[in-house]
Design a protein around this motif. Sequence first.
Motif, PDB file in Angstrom:
ATOM      1  N   CYS A  65       0.837  -1.205   0.000  1.00  0.00           N
ATOM      2  CA  CYS A  65       0.000   0.000   0.000  1.00  0.00           C
ATOM      3  C   CYS A  65       0.872   1.254   0.000  1.00  0.00           C
ATOM      4  O   CYS A  65       0.472   2.295   0.543  1.00  0.00           O
ATOM      5  CB  CYS A  65      -0.958   0.000   1.181  1.00  0.00           C
ATOM      6  SG  CYS A  65      -0.180  -0.132   2.803  1.00  0.00           S
ATOM      7  N   GLY A  80      -5.881   4.527  -3.507  1.00  0.00           N
ATOM      8  CA  GLY A  80      -6.362   3.202  -3.893  1.00  0.00           C
ATOM      9  C   GLY A  80      -6.883   3.154  -5.315  1.00  0.00           C
ATOM     10  O   GLY A  80      -7.826   2.424  -5.603  1.00  0.00           O
ATOM     11  N   GLY A  85      -7.743  -0.050  -6.918  1.00  0.00           N
ATOM     12  CA  GLY A  85      -6.534  -0.647  -6.365  1.00  0.00           C
ATOM     13  C   GLY A  85      -6.781  -1.409  -5.076  1.00  0.00           C
ATOM     14  O   GLY A  85      -5.970  -1.337  -4.142  1.00  0.00           O
ATOM     15  N   LEU A  86      -7.853  -2.143  -5.011  1.00  0.00           N
ATOM     16  CA  LEU A  86      -8.250  -2.838  -3.779  1.00  0.00           C
ATOM     17  C   LEU A  86      -7.178  -3.788  -3.260  1.00  0.00           C
ATOM     18  O   LEU A  86      -7.034  -3.977  -2.052  1.00  0.00           O
ATOM     19  CB  LEU A  86      -9.543  -3.611  -4.043  1.00  0.00           C
ATOM     20  CG  LEU A  86     -10.111  -4.424  -2.873  1.00  0.00           C
ATOM     21  CD1 LEU A  86     -10.567  -3.510  -1.747  1.00  0.00           C
ATOM     22  CD2 LEU A  86     -11.268  -5.300  -3.343  1.00  0.00           C
ATOM     23  N   GLY A  88      -3.888  -3.578  -3.604  1.00  0.00           N
ATOM     24  CA  GLY A  88      -2.558  -3.005  -3.489  1.00  0.00           C
ATOM     25  C   GLY A  88      -1.759  -3.226  -4.757  1.00  0.00           C
ATOM     26  O   GLY A  88      -2.307  -3.545  -5.817  1.00  0.00           O
ATOM     27  N   TYR A 275     -12.012  -2.679  -9.191  1.00  0.00           N
ATOM     28  CA  TYR A 275     -11.090  -3.666  -8.613  1.00  0.00           C
ATOM     29  C   TYR A 275     -11.322  -5.098  -9.080  1.00  0.00           C
ATOM     30  O   TYR A 275     -10.482  -5.977  -8.852  1.00  0.00           O
ATOM     31  CB  TYR A 275     -11.241  -3.651  -7.082  1.00  0.00           C
ATOM     32  CG  TYR A 275     -12.562  -4.218  -6.630  1.00  0.00           C
ATOM     33  CD1 TYR A 275     -12.709  -5.578  -6.366  1.00  0.00           C
ATOM     34  CD2 TYR A 275     -13.685  -3.408  -6.514  1.00  0.00           C
ATOM     35  CE1 TYR A 275     -13.934  -6.110  -5.992  1.00  0.00           C
ATOM     36  CE2 TYR A 275     -14.908  -3.928  -6.131  1.00  0.00           C
ATOM     37  CZ  TYR A 275     -15.025  -5.274  -5.875  1.00  0.00           C
ATOM     38  OH  TYR A 275     -16.236  -5.805  -5.517  1.00  0.00           O
ATOM     39  N   SER A 408      -7.223   0.014   0.616  1.00  0.00           N
ATOM     40  CA  SER A 408      -6.878  -1.250  -0.042  1.00  0.00           C
ATOM     41  C   SER A 408      -6.665  -2.309   1.029  1.00  0.00           C
ATOM     42  O   SER A 408      -6.488  -1.997   2.216  1.00  0.00           O
ATOM     43  CB  SER A 408      -5.615  -1.091  -0.895  1.00  0.00           C
ATOM     44  OG  SER A 408      -4.503  -0.733  -0.093  1.00  0.00           O
TER      45      SER A 408
END
Length: 437
Positions: A65, A80, A85-86, A88, A275, A408
Amino acid sequence: MSAAVQLRNSDLASAVAEAREAYVAARPASRALHERARQVMPGGNTRTVLVYSPFPTAMESGEGCYLRDIDGRDYLDLCGEYTAGLFGHSEKRIHDAVRAALGRGINLAAVGEAETSLASLVCGRFPSVELVRFTNSGTEANLMALTAARAFTGRDTVMAFRGGYHGGVLLFPLSGTNPATVPFPFVMADYNDIEGAVSVIRENADRLAAVIVEPMLGSGGCIPARLEFLAALRKATAEVGAVLIFDEVMTSRMSGGGLQQRLGVTPDMTTLGKYMAGGMSFGAFGGRGEIMGLFDGRIAHAGTFNNNVLSMAAGNVALGKIFTAEAAETLFDRGEAMRARLNDILARAGTVMHFTGIGSMATAQFRAGPIERPAPPTPEEEALRELFFFDMLASGIYLAKRGMIALSLPVGEAELDRLAAAVADFAEARAGLLPRA
């Protein structure tokens, strides 16, 4: 304007100017890149949301992250990728799935097992989705859902909400129109206004094909819809035979079956994205079988990369192995606790600044709540939002310029402690500039 207010606004302008100067001084490489980019791209970019004055920070790499910019500065990533970008930046299982897919060939020009298994995962999770089709983005998903609704009903008009965002060509500003928005016939209503929305639905009953709504406004400020509002939309659209579409491109992360499952309101169609393919390009739209059945011969739906092997492979791992219903619940609870903690810090600091949102999404607000719908920001609010953004960057925290946070999965308690400390420092350092409770 009183002398005190004039002085405060003057001090605020000075604080923003100083923050900008410090920002520029710390990022010579980003500045030089922006100048080169302007020579070959209008505005120096190809994605408007990432650009801000005096120039955007350019990132070089990410891990977990965290991010590193091209000037060598490190950041905790709380943007995120605007909810995409859930997982990472370095989730090994997704990396492995993508590498394996690459090894089997990239452009196969054929159907494959991966798309069927991913479709099964999506249909199994979301209450409204009996059948689903894939696209390359949430924007495309919303366009195709609206196309399906218009064909299914034989009507042409779409109802949307002021301040809503459903993709790059479906943007609805608080006043006027966006020249990039597709020229469907639109009628507008105010978010969370039950009486007004129901009235617009009934007034346009004979020509209304669809109502499209985010269960929580995303770019509109992380403003949740009231349950009664969504329930009223469900009832009114059913009465007039219009298709109710939930845009859950952002909010699908709020439970194993999205915000619709958490709230217990089932639309006719749902759009998805962000995501769900583990960070690869992705969109999806689905719904009742009788509506989606139009794509079995009546409506053509092309798209070279709809079932691209990278997105399909990563999506199966992302939804099938990592972001389970249990993981979604844990992330939701973590976000709820985060927002409550930040709002407690700000309340004790004596300011009306607070964070709106649900679960793992939140946005900083600089006016008193409760906030039920977006409103044009005052110049003071715009300046405070910019100052907050620059102060967070100076603290090594990267979030959306509009003040939005999207957690994230790699973000843990240590990172949330760091965020809380940075917000507390901001509230203390900028106390004379923040609106008081």
